[in-house]
Design a protein around this motif. Structure first.
Motif: not given
Length: 697
Positions: A102, A128, A352-355, A361, A366, A370
């Protein structure tokens, strides 16, 4: 000498018009638009016609390089491709092991040829991926999503069949898409009207039936007044509104615009109320074959998101969504009974990781798309390490140091990077500041993956290699294929472009030979799909003027108008834009285009120039704080007195660009810390909220 025709795709700007190159003895004999492509008519713009000069130019990266001094110092070590790829792969692997996948960021300029490098990033496990759009059209994208639940490219612009086209934040005859220009001129010949709303008299304004020289920063007031007239005079499409606008939202809009009538807008914009009323009547008479363009480069004002959103609302009220001559629904292969291309991105699981930019998020973010996120917010994470650190950055055909305000500020934000890689076919400020340069072959010297052109008549198209590379450069797909090999990503290890094309076409029923005759495969159409119960991807299945996601993020869907700040005494709002001869910064050093336009000039209103003793053609200093530059003045009545204007992309400083260096002024350097000022509704950076002084030299 035997000649051959090669179907390619222009790479001189992000439009990527289909083209045909006539080649003999590995030399370009002639360039023209693809004669088989609808609307192109065999034409190219000036930039496209200068493609051969890009090949001939020695002042571009010619081989892989690794930095030998400090960042930006200009000291390089020439290396082989094997060493360069091993170096980048080793650095990426080390960073991945220490900080996780990430911590790797990649940004590009978008477009149809993204699949390989997006797949490479996804294979590493990073979420990313970003593009340049925070400095361009993110406000448009998020405006469309907030109303329709689908993005801006899910509707097309049917210029050729239109009866009235409004161009606001869209200078179509200078920021050129060849098909769109030809289609609009055909429509004009058939009786269509053109309306232009701008702070200066552009080429587009010169061809318009109605030109409104608007006070800078007041477009939202103008649009609200048009909505007011359409609603209060009953000029809107009642049937379309009843069928497709969410229940109660139209009434909410009517209540909201009550204070924003033509007289109010006249005081704000400087446009007489009667002219606003007349425009609304003209649009209603032409509806639904009307296009009010929501904008191209909309990273301008603090309320540009609301300008884009109100433009779409006007299209809705005129029944133009889904209409022939308006904004018809875009067709993809499935809409015409065909299967689409197989993707490399689809081979890998979602990370799996969020941006890192918080898009999708984080509180207040939100409602953002994305897909490409907001790269300006990713830069914040590089600086702060929050929500987690970014340590490696690949800038793919992207020059953020010229695209975003205040290059020194952006460099400061990048200080914590352990690796900065530039994949580029031309020198740029970002390439010069990088740790590694992986030189991409210019578009005539490379082939690309097959791409899909969605629209009323969808198609597939291919760019073939017209010339063998002059220097030690590679196609972008080769660069990422070879990086994937070095990092053990076997899914991207294609022996040849033919193998890659075969993979893409596997499910379509077509083979690469089907592209031989014209460079494309037409899938069907024209198809004008009517709006139906499945069209809008909102929670209600209708067009939503009140958007729950915006409201949940603390934003007001129908935002009150706020009058823009007037320039402080003796200063001007700085504005910028495009010209038909150049594409941002990367064409300024092109020998042919440089000869036509070697530097930019400063447009300044005649009365304001006279106050300061500035004559037409005189050298002036333009300044904002410690940032200043000198250029010639263009004194004209064709610009609003509150603003000055310059073409973007000049003011180069690199010693490797002998022609462009020291010519003109870089507008982005007159915007101190400007990347921090961004529109919370649409995500676009507010780059025309800066004020400069102008003095004679």
């Amino acid at each position: 000498m035997e000649q051959k025709q090669v179907y390619s795709v222009c790479g001189m700007c992000t439009v990527r018009c289909p083209m045909m190159a006539t080649v003999a003895d590995n030399t370009v004999v002639h360039l023209q638009g693809n004669p088989h492509a609808a609307g192109i008519k065999g034409a190219l713009c000036a930039r496209g016609a200068a493609g051969a000069a890009l090949i001939a130019d020695d002042e571009r990266p010619q081989f892989p390089m690794i930095r030998a001094g400090e960042r930006g110092e200009g000291k390089w070590r020439k290396v082989s491709w094997d060493e360069a790829l091993a170096y980048v792969a080793g650095k990426l692997s080390g960073i991945k092991d220490a900080h996780g996948a990430r911590s790797i960021l990649l940004s590009d300029r978008g477009g149809p040829f993204r699949d390989m490098h997006r797949a490479f990033l996804k294979a590493l496990g990073s979420p990313n991926y970003c593009n340049h759009d925070a400095a361009c059209a993110r406000n448009v994208q998020h405006a469309a999503l907030s109303l329709f639940g689908f993005g801006r490219k899910d509707v097309a612009y049917d210029y050729k069949s239109s009866k009235h086209v409004v161009l606001q934040t869209r200078n179509i005859f200078e920021a050129i898409n060849v098909k769109e220009v030809n289609d609009l001129l055909d429509a004009r010949d058939a009786g269509a009207k053109i309306t232009c709303i701008d702070v200066r008299s552009t080429v587009t304004a010169a061809k318009a039936d109605n030109f409104f020289m608007i006070r800078p920063g007041t477009d939202y007031a103008f649009n609200l007044a048009v909505i007011h007239v359409l609603l209060t005079k009953g000029l809107y499409d009642r049937d379309f509104a009843a069928a497709w606008i969410k229940e109660h939202d139209l009434e909410a809009l009517k209540t909201f615009v009550e204070p924003y009538g033509p007289e109010f807008a006249a005081a704000e914009t400087g446009i007489p109320a009667r002219r606003i009323e007349a425009l609304a009547a003209q649009l209603a008479a032409a509806a639904p074959a009307v296009i009010w363009h929501p904008g191209w480069m909309t990273a301008r004002y603090g309320d540009s998101f609301n300008v884009c959103r109100s433009a779409y609302i006007i299209n809705v009220l005129l029944g133009a969504i889904g209409a022939k001559g308006g904004l018809p629904l875009t067709n993809k292969p499935a809409h015409v009974g065909k299967k689409g291309l197989k993707t490399l991105v689809g081979l890998f699981p979602k990370p799996e990781d969020k941006r890192v930019d918080g898009v999708g998020w984080m509180e207040g973010r939100t409602h953002f798309d994305t897909g490409p996120g907001l790269v300006n917010l990713a830069y914040e994470a590089i600086e702060t390490g929050e929500p987690y650190p970014i340590k490696a950055y690949i800038a793919h055909r992207h020059d953020p140091l010229m695209a975003f305000p205040d290059s020194a500020d952006v460099k400061r934000r990048w200080k914590n990077l352990e690796l900065l890689v530039s994949v580029t076919f031309s020198w740029s400020d970002t390439a010069w500041f990088s740790d590694v340069i992986l030189p991409m072959s210019p578009y005539l010297e490379r082939e690309s993956m097959i791409a899909t052109k969605s629209g009323v008549s969808p198609s597939l198209f291919v760019r073939r290699r017209a010339l063998e590379p002059r220097f030690d450069t590679r196609a972008d797909w080769e660069i990422y294929r070879d990086l994937a090999r070095a990092m053990g990503i076997k899914e991207l290890d294609f022996a040849s472009i033919e193998d890659l094309w075969a993979f893409q076409l596997a499910d379509t029923g077509y083979a690469i030979d089907d592209f031989e005759a014209t460079g494309m495969v037409k899938l069907g159409g024209p198809l004008y799909r009517p709006v139906d119960e499945k069209t809008f991807k909102t929670g209600s299945g209708r067009i939503e003027f009140i958007n729950p996601k915006l409201e949940a993020d603390g934003l007001t869907s129908l935002a009150p108008y706020v009058s823009p700040a007037s320039p402080p005494d003796g200063r001007f709002r700085v504005s910028f834009g495009r010209v038909g001869l150049h594409t941002q910064g990367h064409t300024v050093n092109n020998p042919l285009l440089f000869a036509q336009m070697p530097e930019n000039v400063l447009w300044i209103n005649t009365a304001e120039a006279q106050k300061r003793g500035i004559a037409d053609g005189a050298v002036v200093e333009v300044r904002n704080g410690s940032s200043a530059g000198r250029l010639k003045a263009k004194v004209t009545d064709g610009i609003h007195p509150e603003t000055v204007f310059m073409v973007h992309g000049f003011g180069h400083t690199l010693p490797v660009e002998s022609r462009a260096r020291g010519r003109g002024v870089a507008d982005n350097e007159l915007m101190p810390r400007g990347i921090a000022n961004w529109d919370k509704g649409g995500g676009g950076v507010s780059m025309q909220e800066h004020f400069v002084s102008v003095t004679p030299v």
